[in-house]
Design a protein around this motif. Structure first.
Motif, mmCIF file in Angstrom:
data_model
loop_
_atom_site.group_PDB
_atom_site.id
_atom_site.type_symbol
_atom_site.label_atom_id
_atom_site.label_comp_id
_atom_site.label_asym_id
_atom_site.label_seq_id
_atom_site.Cartn_x
_atom_site.Cartn_y
_atom_site.Cartn_z
ATOM 1 N N THR A 157 0.645 5.602 -0.005
ATOM 2 C CA THR A 157 -0.253 6.731 0.239
ATOM 3 C C THR A 157 0.524 8.030 0.307
ATOM 4 N N TRP A 192 -1.687 3.836 -4.387
ATOM 5 C CA TRP A 192 -1.603 2.490 -4.952
ATOM 6 C C TRP A 192 -1.883 1.454 -3.884
ATOM 7 N N ASP A 193 -2.709 0.488 -4.226
ATOM 8 C CA ASP A 193 -2.929 -0.697 -3.410
ATOM 9 C C ASP A 193 -2.797 -1.892 -4.339
ATOM 10 N N SER A 194 -1.746 -2.656 -4.173
ATOM 11 C CA SER A 194 -1.494 -3.769 -5.083
ATOM 12 C C SER A 194 -2.496 -4.903 -4.908
ATOM 13 N N TYR A 254 6.518 -0.020 -8.538
ATOM 14 C CA TYR A 254 5.315 0.768 -8.244
ATOM 15 C C TYR A 254 4.431 0.860 -9.482
ATOM 16 N N TRP A 265 4.763 4.017 2.459
ATOM 17 C CA TRP A 265 4.376 2.692 1.994
ATOM 18 C C TRP A 265 4.594 1.645 3.077
ATOM 19 N N GLN A 282 0.848 -1.190 0.000
ATOM 20 C CA GLN A 282 0.000 0.000 0.000
ATOM 21 C C GLN A 282 0.884 1.240 0.000
ATOM 22 N N GLY A 336 1.137 2.537 -9.336
ATOM 23 C CA GLY A 336 0.003 3.363 -8.948
ATOM 24 C C GLY A 336 -0.101 4.647 -9.737
ATOM 25 N N LYS A 337 -0.709 5.648 -9.134
ATOM 26 C CA LYS A 337 -0.873 6.945 -9.781
ATOM 27 C C LYS A 337 0.499 7.576 -10.028
#
Length: 216
Positions: free
Chosen positions: A61, A73-75, A88, A101, A59, A90-91
């Protein structure tokens, strides 16, 4: 005859969390990190009750106080024994952005571990367009020297003229605005922390002097 046996019920709160969280080539909570898509690594604790990782969840944030939100991002649960250089996904991250993280894993019995401790990374300037500064340079101070060298092809001696530059000491001053109050006993700067992004040709040594001023 009745034989007695004992057993323990698995509790994820007692299962050791992953340790040694790193980014990229072994960086721990790096500042000025260079990759827009960081790579995460971790290790299984030697005190863990499990020996094998069969899945993981990462995770990421932007808010360290609300890591469960995982707004970047949450994998989710990824069935994989890999625990190094997980990229990574995510966004998109921006220059100077700081993110937090954590990771947890599932063992060979599909039992889940506790979350790891929170780790962080702060990105540097990711694009050349982010560099808005100007070169600080000194007027030409090189000494012209003449010396003889042997040409590798002709094996003859030739005279070469070149410049040898001495180390240059440069200084640049700048000021910041303070959030001041005439009634306050002390001036309290509005800046709580700052980053200085600097580069140089070959090498540099930075000496930073901070002066505080009070409004009268």
């Amino acid at each position: 005859m009745i034989s007695a046996c004992s057993f323990t019920t698995f509790n994820s709160d007692n299962n050791e969390a992953p340790i040694a969280l790193e980014v990229g080539e072994g960086f721990v909570n790096p500042i000025g990190y260079y990759e827009q898509a960081p790579r995460f690594s971790w290790k299984i604790s030697p005190d863990a009750s499990y020996q094998f990782q069969q899945a993981y969840q990462i995770q990421v944030t932007s808010n360290g106080d609300n890591i469960a939100d995982a707004d970047l991002w949450d994998s989710q649960k990824q069935v994989s024994a890999e625990n190094a250089w997980i990229k990574y996904q995510g966004k998109p991250l921006s220059s100077r952005e700081k993110v937090f993280w954590r990771v947890r894993v599932w063992d060979e019995q599909d039992q889940i571990s506790r979350w790891s401790q929170l780790a962080s990374l702060e990105l540097s300037l990711l694009s050349n367009d982010d560099w808005q500064g100007q070169w600080i340079r000194h007027p030409e101070t090189g000494d012209t020297v003449t010396f003889d060298v042997i040409d590798n092809k002709t094996k003859k001696t030739k005279t070469v003229t070149n410049k040898v530059y001495r180390p240059q000491y440069l200084r640049r001053s700048f000021t910041t605005e303070n959030n001041t109050s005439l009634e306050a006993e002390q001036t309290k700067p509005s800046i709580k922390q700052a980053r200085l992004y600097i580069t140089a040709k070959v090498f540099l040594r930075l000496i930073l002097t901070v002066k505080r001023y009070r409004k009268m």
